[in-house]
Design a protein around this motif. Structure first.
Motif, PDB file in Angstrom:
ATOM      1  N   VAL A  31     -34.457  -2.797  19.384  1.00 54.83           N
ATOM      2  CA  VAL A  31     -33.968  -1.691  20.283  1.00 54.83           C
ATOM      3  C   VAL A  31     -32.288  -1.280  20.513  1.00 54.83           C
ATOM      4  CG1 VAL A  31     -36.092  -2.155  21.928  1.00 54.83           C
ATOM      5  CG2 VAL A  31     -34.872  -3.745  21.396  1.00 54.83           C
ATOM      6  N   PRO A  32     -31.805  -0.384  20.591  1.00 56.10           N
ATOM      7  CA  PRO A  32     -30.094  -0.154  20.410  1.00 56.10           C
ATOM      8  C   PRO A  32     -29.654  -0.500  22.106  1.00 56.10           C
ATOM      9  CG  PRO A  32     -31.476   1.840  21.681  1.00 56.10           C
ATOM     10  CD  PRO A  32     -32.449   0.493  21.420  1.00 56.10           C
ATOM     11  N   LEU A  33     -30.007  -2.543  22.420  1.00 58.83           N
ATOM     12  CA  LEU A  33     -29.395  -2.963  23.617  1.00 58.83           C
ATOM     13  C   LEU A  33     -27.284  -3.227  23.257  1.00 58.83           C
ATOM     14  CD1 LEU A  33     -31.100  -6.051  22.874  1.00 58.83           C
ATOM     15  CD2 LEU A  33     -31.392  -4.646  24.221  1.00 58.83           C
ATOM     16  N   TYR A  34     -27.001  -3.435  21.688  1.00 59.98           N
ATOM     17  CA  TYR A  34     -25.707  -3.010  21.871  1.00 59.98           C
ATOM     18  C   TYR A  34     -25.067  -1.357  21.974  1.00 59.98           C
ATOM     19  CZ  TYR A  34     -21.321  -4.612  19.419  1.00 59.98           C
ATOM     20  OH  TYR A  34     -20.039  -4.602  18.788  1.00 59.98           O
ATOM     21  N   GLU A  35     -25.910  -0.740  21.382  1.00 60.26           N
ATOM     22  CA  GLU A  35     -25.468   1.024  22.100  1.00 60.26           C
ATOM     23  C   GLU A  35     -25.080   1.405  22.627  1.00 60.26           C
ATOM     24  OE1 GLU A  35     -23.084   2.163  18.962  1.00 60.26           O
ATOM     25  OE2 GLU A  35     -24.210   0.323  18.294  1.00 60.26           O
ATOM     26  N   THR A  36     -26.458   0.520  23.966  1.00 60.10           N
ATOM     27  CA  THR A  36     -26.814   0.786  25.153  1.00 60.10           C
ATOM     28  C   THR A  36     -25.681   0.655  25.781  1.00 60.10           C
ATOM     29  OG1 THR A  36     -28.586   1.389  24.757  1.00 60.10           O
ATOM     30  CG2 THR A  36     -28.116   1.001  27.108  1.00 60.10           C
ATOM     31  N   ALA A  37     -25.427  -0.772  25.311  1.00 56.45           N
ATOM     32  CA  ALA A  37     -23.909  -1.473  26.019  1.00 56.45           C
ATOM     33  C   ALA A  37     -22.767  -0.799  25.965  1.00 56.45           C
ATOM     34  CB  ALA A  37     -23.731  -2.779  26.009  1.00 56.45           C
ATOM     35  N   LEU A  38     -22.613  -0.733  24.173  1.00 55.26           N
ATOM     36  CA  LEU A  38     -20.586   0.279  24.073  1.00 55.26           C
ATOM     37  C   LEU A  38     -21.188   0.613  23.048  1.00 55.26           C
ATOM     38  CD1 LEU A  38     -20.226  -4.064  22.872  1.00 55.26           C
ATOM     39  CD2 LEU A  38     -19.228  -2.558  24.737  1.00 55.26           C
ATOM     40  N   HIS A  39     -21.876   2.255  23.255  1.00 53.38           N
ATOM     41  CA  HIS A  39     -22.067   3.369  22.275  1.00 53.38           C
ATOM     42  C   HIS A  39     -20.775   4.085  23.122  1.00 53.38           C
ATOM     43  CE1 HIS A  39     -22.613   7.167  20.450  1.00 53.38           C
ATOM     44  NE2 HIS A  39     -23.097   6.000  19.650  1.00 53.38           N
ATOM     45  N   GLY A  40     -19.445   4.663  22.414  1.00 55.51           N
ATOM     46  CA  GLY A  40     -18.743   5.217  23.156  1.00 55.51           C
ATOM     47  C   GLY A  40     -16.985   4.614  23.783  1.00 55.51           C
ATOM     48  N   SER A  41     -17.273   3.126  23.730  1.00 56.59           N
ATOM     49  CA  SER A  41     -15.632   2.361  23.372  1.00 56.59           C
ATOM     50  C   SER A  41     -15.712   2.643  21.824  1.00 56.59           C
ATOM     51  CB  SER A  41     -16.462   1.354  23.881  1.00 56.59           C
ATOM     52  OG  SER A  41     -15.448  -0.269  23.974  1.00 56.59           O
ATOM     53  N   LEU A  42     -16.556   1.960  20.977  1.00 54.33           N
ATOM     54  CA  LEU A  42     -16.440   1.550  19.473  1.00 54.33           C
ATOM     55  C   LEU A  42     -17.595   1.861  19.184  1.00 54.33           C
ATOM     56  CD1 LEU A  42     -18.248  -1.714  19.134  1.00 54.33           C
ATOM     57  CD2 LEU A  42     -16.653  -2.309  19.678  1.00 54.33           C
ATOM     58  N   VAL A  43     -17.724   1.641  17.285  1.00 56.90           N
ATOM     59  CA  VAL A  43     -17.752   2.391  16.388  1.00 56.90           C
ATOM     60  C   VAL A  43     -18.874   0.929  16.104  1.00 56.90           C
ATOM     61  CG1 VAL A  43     -18.579   3.858  14.141  1.00 56.90           C
ATOM     62  CG2 VAL A  43     -16.622   4.584  15.989  1.00 56.90           C
ATOM     63  N   ASN A  44     -19.833   0.915  15.884  1.00 57.75           N
ATOM     64  CA  ASN A  44     -20.658  -0.460  15.156  1.00 57.75           C
ATOM     65  C   ASN A  44     -21.562   0.055  13.273  1.00 57.75           C
ATOM     66  OD1 ASN A  44     -21.555  -2.746  15.522  1.00 57.75           O
ATOM     67  ND2 ASN A  44     -23.605  -1.648  16.755  1.00 57.75           N
ATOM     68  N   THR A  45     -20.947  -0.963  12.784  1.00 60.51           N
ATOM     69  CA  THR A  45     -22.060  -0.952  11.865  1.00 60.51           C
ATOM     70  C   THR A  45     -22.802  -2.040  10.808  1.00 60.51           C
ATOM     71  OG1 THR A  45     -20.352  -1.278  10.042  1.00 60.51           O
ATOM     72  CG2 THR A  45     -20.267   1.058  11.064  1.00 60.51           C
ATOM     73  N   GLU A  46     -23.540  -2.087  10.300  1.00 63.47           N
ATOM     74  CA  GLU A  46     -24.124  -3.859   9.548  1.00 63.47           C
ATOM     75  C   GLU A  46     -22.801  -4.530   8.986  1.00 63.47           C
ATOM     76  OE1 GLU A  46     -27.672  -4.154   9.095  1.00 63.47           O
ATOM     77  OE2 GLU A  46     -28.991  -2.258   8.878  1.00 63.47           O
ATOM     78  N   ARG A  47     -22.761  -5.116   8.876  1.00 60.90           N
ATOM     79  CA  ARG A  47     -22.405  -6.099   7.365  1.00 60.90           C
ATOM     80  C   ARG A  47     -22.003  -5.169   6.945  1.00 60.90           C
ATOM     81  NH1 ARG A  47     -21.569 -11.232  10.320  1.00 60.90           N
ATOM     82  NH2 ARG A  47     -20.859 -12.022   7.913  1.00 60.90           N
ATOM     83  N   TRP A  48     -20.263  -6.251   6.159  1.00 61.91           N
ATOM     84  CA  TRP A  48     -20.343  -5.526   4.827  1.00 61.91           C
ATOM     85  C   TRP A  48     -20.967  -6.026   3.819  1.00 61.91           C
ATOM     86  CZ3 TRP A  48     -15.160  -7.210   2.249  1.00 61.91           C
ATOM     87  CH2 TRP A  48     -15.353  -8.939   2.204  1.00 61.91           C
ATOM     88  N   GLU A  49     -21.750  -7.092   3.493  1.00 66.91           N
ATOM     89  CA  GLU A  49     -22.093  -7.692   2.271  1.00 66.91           C
ATOM     90  C   GLU A  49     -23.491  -7.076   2.345  1.00 66.91           C
ATOM     91  OE1 GLU A  49     -23.227 -11.781   4.785  1.00 66.91           O
ATOM     92  OE2 GLU A  49     -22.069  -9.889   5.793  1.00 66.91           O
ATOM     93  N   LEU A  50     -23.859  -6.322   3.220  1.00 68.11           N
ATOM     94  CA  LEU A  50     -24.972  -5.651   3.725  1.00 68.11           C
ATOM     95  C   LEU A  50     -25.246  -4.577   3.749  1.00 68.11           C
ATOM     96  CD1 LEU A  50     -27.016  -7.758   6.788  1.00 68.11           C
ATOM     97  CD2 LEU A  50     -27.667  -7.755   3.810  1.00 68.11           C
ATOM     98  N   SER A  51     -24.273  -3.367   2.873  1.00 69.00           N
ATOM     99  CA  SER A  51     -23.970  -2.895   2.617  1.00 69.00           C
ATOM    100  C   SER A  51     -25.666  -1.430   2.157  1.00 69.00           C
ATOM    101  CB  SER A  51     -23.123  -2.501   0.871  1.00 69.00           C
ATOM    102  OG  SER A  51     -24.043  -2.629  -0.674  1.00 69.00           O
TER     103      SER A  51
END
Length: 666
Positions: free
Chosen positions: A529-549
């Motif tokens: 579920v998009p908990l992080y995006e619900t809380a912070l989308h529009g504040s910063l841009v969020n991606t996966e970890r760099w070693e999980l390309s």
């Protein structure tokens, strides 16, 4: 089907909340006996119940045990917390406070309690006068409890009776997580059937852990807070909010909490302050190696049709000025990976960013209570003290000079590893002592300097926790629900890959088949579920970890692409010359689909999340006031014309939805 979560900006009926704040009815109820009315400053009998009006009903706190229940407006009785798991001793008398709250104490435990209504939530704050601990609240005990919401990475919604999580390889039952370190948001929640739920916020996350048990095969969560003077954790606050049971409701509650306190960042404001930040909108992210750091590779990306990218680099040689100019001309951001966390002996250091001038190493190492340096990541060198850096910076400018040297090629972005994560330290060195809270404060200060001083750099960090959302423009890792199983797998260099060859390290480039249980716990859309995006989308841009390309996990590519589009978040890649040749066309097709969606909605809040089928296979998000609607079908059968494994997006004003089927691109 859970009801729709309204836009966090409008989620609470503000006029109703204000009315409730003015008309809070506070009473002490002797069980089975009399109700006591307050008079100003009066003390009331011991061991009674404090009632406070909250949005959606009334919360009732049993002062004898800290058990909390609620009566909803539609007549339901809900258990929000069982009695404290710690013996608190007999409570003292209850006194009314200004604003309609209440106060009492537990003398035997040395704890004072203040209860009040905070923007429609029940707020309880515990203050200890000596070092102690308390196991509370004890949650998930209501008989109607159906699922647990947990902000591990982007977010999980776990049925409380799911054996995979209670006793199986999902590993929640019997586990404990440090709220201040292991969760991306300081919260958890429960759905109580389809029409009710509870959100728990713990703004005093340092010193707080959350333990999971499964008595009778049903998950429960109990918080434990350690009150420690030396750690600065003598205060403990928890808020309780009644929700409609939607799995993202706790995150919507937290977004409102941040906004109420002026602690919610805004990409729109960040772009206005530094226009280069606007180049994040529509951009995929990639770390580059070998020939991919050179100008011809940058131009090739643009020729493929990629109109926005964030290009990062780690180690030497850095991209030269020609490559940086090519990136900027293409409309891309470009910047180094760096870390201020590690220090090593310059004579034997295995990474350039672990080498510091003078005696930074070993004098500025974090030291434990016995005076021993805290061993650095991977057993290398030591963790460096942010307090030591802050004390030295006005005179020595170690950090300022490091940043200047890293962007001397003209780079306009910066990725600072570790600083925004929850891995904080208590430093016992007498020359630079600090608590974990001070460590967090120092990290925020130096990140703010990077983002705000001079021309300003578009700043990112690792797995950014909510407290860093105002200073960062992006993060790498907040979308990944990492588990202990993932860290164990990464230690197996034969399976995961190592840090060689230099131009394409296997740790980033070697494809890996995740074990079935690990893939299920991380990427099964039934639990995501998009908990992080619900809380912070529009504040910063969020991606996966760099070693999980994106190409690291071939079997999860389609699911990860759908999850990214559903959350309006970019994919993260690693690129060298061969991988650009092999995967460049696929990257370009995915970015072409994503770019207009993110340009339109990347600065907007996620305002609605729904599951459209009983098996959770079809999910829908809405951003802003209908700016973007995304429907993802993670299943194998079509839903209203949308094939399994595909996603449809509709921007406001579109005549028809835009469809993407990622598996057909590979």
């Amino acid at each position: 089907m859970p009801t729709k979560i309204t836009s966090p900006g409008h989620a609470r009926k503000r006029s109703e909340t204000r009315f409730l704040a003015l008309s809070i009815a506070l009473a002490l109820t002797a069980v089975g006996a009399t109700t006591y009315a307050f008079t100003a400053g009066a003390e009331q009998p011991r061991g009674k119940q404090v009632e406070l009006s909250v949005d959606g009903g009334t919360a009732v706190v049993d002062t004898a045990s800290l058990a909390v229940r609620a009566r909803t407006r539609d007549g339901r009785e809900l258990t929000l917390s069982d009695a404290s798991g710690t013996d608190l001793g007999a409570p003292g008398p209850v006194t009314r406070t200004d604003g309609g709250g209440a106060r009492w104490s537990y003398p035997a435990r040395g704890i004072d309690v203040a209860a009040r209504t905070d923007h429609g939530r029940l707020s309880l704050r515990l203050k200890a006068h000596r070092d102690t601990s308390v196991s509370w609240p004890v949650t998930g005990t209501d008989a109607a409890t159906s699922s647990l919401q947990l902000p591990r990475g982007e977010g999980l919604d776990v049925p409380v009776d799911d054996a995979f999580w209670t006793t199986g390889k999902g590993g929640l039952g019997g586990s404990t997580v440090d709220v201040g370190e292991g969760l991306t948001l300081p919260l958890w929640g429960f759905s109580l059937g389809e029409k009710a739920g509870v959100s728990y916020l713990t703004p005093t996350d340092i010193g707080t852990s959350l333990g999971f048990t499964a008595p009778g095969g049903r998950l429960r969560a109990t918080a434990e807070h350690t009150f420690d003077r030396g750690e600065g954790t003598r205060d403990y606050a928890v808020t309780f909010a009644l929700t409609d049971g939607n799995p993202v409701a706790p995150a919507a509650d937290y977004r409102s909490y941040l906004a109420e306190r002026g602690q919610l960042g805004s990409l729109k404001r960040k772009i206005a302050k530094n226009p280069a930040t606007g180049k994040l909108l529509g951009a995929f992210h990639a770390y580059t190696w070998g020939d991919a750091r050179k100008a011809p590779a940058v131009r090739k990306l643009r020729e493929l049709g990629v109109d926005r990218m964030w290009l990062g680099y780690d180690g030497t040689p850095y991209p030269d000025k020609e490559a940086v100019r090519a990136a900027k001309k293409a409309g891309y951001l470009v910047g180094p990976y760096d870390s201020f966390a590690n220090g090593q002996d310059p004579r034997t250091a295995d990474a350039p960013n672990a080498v510091w001038p003078g005696r930074v190493y070993p004098d500025d190492c974090v030291r434990d209570a016995g005076g021993k340096p805290e061993t650095g990541f991977g057993g290398r060198g030591c963790y460096l003290s942010s307090q030591a850096f802050e004390q030295a910076e006005p005179r020595h400018h170690y950090l300022r000079d490091r940043v200047r040297s890293m962007v001397a090629n003209g780079a306009d972005s910066y990725f600072l590893d570790v600083d925004a994560t929850g891995e904080l330290f208590r430093d016992h060195d007498k020359g630079h002592p600090m608590t974990k809270a001070k460590d967090r404060e120092n990290r925020l200060a130096r990140m703010r300097r990077i983002a705000d001083t001079g021309k300003g750099l578009v700043l990112g960090s690792e797995t950014a926790q909510a407290w860093a959302n105002e200073v960062l423009a992006f993060d790498h890792g907040g979308a990944t629900p990492a588990t202990d199983g993932l860290w164990a797998l990464q230690k197996d260099r034969e399976k995961w890959g190592g840090y060689y060859p230099e131009n394409a390290p296997g740790v980033f480039f070697k494809p890996v088949d995740l074990p079935a249980d690990l893939a299920k716990s991380m990427y099964d859309p039934r639990y995501r579920v998009p908990l992080y995006e619900t809380a912070l989308h529009g504040s910063l841009v969020n991606t996966e970890r760099w070693e999980l390309s994106y190409d690291k996990l071939p079997r999860q590519k389609s699911t990860r692409a759908l999850l990214a589009m559903l959350g309006n978040t970019p994919l993260n890649y690693v690129l060298d010359g061969p991988s650009l040749n092999k995967h460049g066309a696929e990257l370009a097709a995915l970015q072409k689909y994503f770019s207009p969606l993110h340009k339109a909605a990347g600065t907007e809040p996620l305002t609605s999340y729904r599951r459209l089928t009983g098996d959770r296979a079809v999910q829908r998000t809405v951003f802003g006031r209908g700016t973007l609607t995304v429907t993802a079908n993670f299943g194998t059968t079509a839903y209203k014309g949308l094939p399994g494994g595909c996603v449809e997006a509709r921007l406001k004003g579109d005549d028809a939805p835009r469809r993407l089927c990622p598996a057909k691109l590979g």
